[in-house]
Design an enzyme around this catalytic site. Structure first.
Site, PDB file in Angstrom:
ATOM      1  N   ASP A  70       0.868  -1.171   0.000  1.00 29.52           N
ATOM      2  CA  ASP A  70       0.000   0.000   0.000  1.00 29.52           C
ATOM      3  C   ASP A  70       0.915   1.233   0.000  1.00 29.52           C
ATOM      4  O   ASP A  70       2.135   1.118   0.175  1.00 29.52           O
ATOM      5  CB  ASP A  70      -0.887  -0.034   1.254  1.00 29.52           C
TER       6      ASP A  70
ATOM      7  N   ASP B 218      -0.325   5.212   0.983  1.00 23.01           N
ATOM      8  CA  ASP B 218      -0.646   6.218   2.006  1.00 23.01           C
ATOM      9  C   ASP B 218      -0.681   5.602   3.399  1.00 23.01           C
ATOM     10  O   ASP B 218      -1.414   4.642   3.652  1.00 23.01           O
ATOM     11  CB  ASP B 218      -2.011   6.854   1.701  1.00 23.01           C
TER      12      ASP B 218
ATOM     13  N   THR C  62      -2.527   1.220  -4.519  1.00 27.92           N
ATOM     14  CA  THR C  62      -3.077   2.329  -3.753  1.00 27.92           C
ATOM     15  C   THR C  62      -4.464   2.717  -4.227  1.00 27.92           C
ATOM     16  O   THR C  62      -4.772   2.608  -5.422  1.00 27.92           O
ATOM     17  CB  THR C  62      -2.146   3.558  -3.833  1.00 27.92           C
TER      18      THR C  62
ATOM     19  N   LYS D 224     -10.428  -0.582  -2.823  1.00 25.42           N
ATOM     20  CA  LYS D 224     -10.439  -1.204  -1.498  1.00 25.42           C
ATOM     21  C   LYS D 224     -11.646  -0.690  -0.700  1.00 25.42           C
ATOM     22  O   LYS D 224     -11.973   0.483  -0.808  1.00 25.42           O
ATOM     23  CB  LYS D 224      -9.145  -0.866  -0.740  1.00 25.42           C
TER      24      LYS D 224
END
Length: 216
Positions: free
Chosen positions: A7, A9, A107, A139
């Site tokens: 991932d 962030d 991401t 996601k």
């Protein structure tokens, strides 16, 4: 373990505080207030879900595309000025590459935001990059990690994912991946197939291999 998926962030980049700053500014433009509880609702989410939440919270009738443009401008301007890597992130990326393992960045951020971060993270650290623009369902849907594994030519069940948010962990787990969770804003409980650590400094290639080999 055939591949490692990261991932961005809150996991590799200390960007959650940047998101908070930009969200606060945009909410002021919308005539609303913003606080930590609001941010918690959006960790690991997509730009459309963020904009929809902000419009509902503020009661504004602003154009969602315009609000998204405000967010995008605020984020890319700040991130282009330099990013702050999370503790242990650079070292782990280097170790994974030295081990010859295929990698992907996965991401929910849109591609311009990912691009603003990649120079600082190191583009050479990833064989593929999957952003929120590349999938129909972001996601916590498994599609982002399924796409990354497909691009790498490996099975999701042979991938280890590193995530910081419940949405991301849910996505990776649903895709069939093993998970290392490094909670940032929200807590993440331990579970079968999942290792929870406080920092990427606790993770190296051996830890990743053991997680997979142990069949946890």
């Amino acid at each position: 373990m055939d591949a490692v998926l990261f991932d961005m962030d809150g996991l590799l980049v200390d960007s959650e505080k940047v998101w908070f700053q930009v969200e606060t500014e945009v909410m002021e433009r919308l005539g609303g207030d913003w606080g930590p509880t609001d941010q918690e609702q959006l960790v690991g989410g997509s730009m459309p879900s963020t904009v929809a939440y902000m419009l509902k919270a503020s009661g504004s009738d602003a154009d969602p595309e315009e609000v998204a443009a405000w967010m995008l401008e605020g984020m890319t301007t700040r991130l282009s000025g330099g990013i702050e890597m999370m503790p242990g992130a650079a070292e782990l990326l280097s170790a994974v590459r030295r081990a010859g393992l295929p990698t992907a960045l996965v991401t929910s951020s849109v591609r311009p935001i990912a691009e603003a971060c990649l120079d600082g993270i190191g583009r050479h650290n990833f064989d593929h990059v999957v952003t929120g623009d590349d999938v129909k369902r972001t996601k916590p849907d498994p599609e982002p990690y399924e796409r990354a594994a497909r691009l790498l030519g490996v099975a999701t069940t042979r991938c280890v994912v590193l995530e910081d948010s419940p949405n991301g962990v849910t996505s990776a787990t649903a895709a069939g991946c093993r998970v290392v969770a490094v909670p940032s804003v929200l807590p993440i409980p331990a579970a079968p197939g999942r290792l929870v650590v406080e920092s990427l400094r606790e993770v190296d290639v051996d830890v990743l291999r053991k997680l997979f080999a142990a069949g946890l």
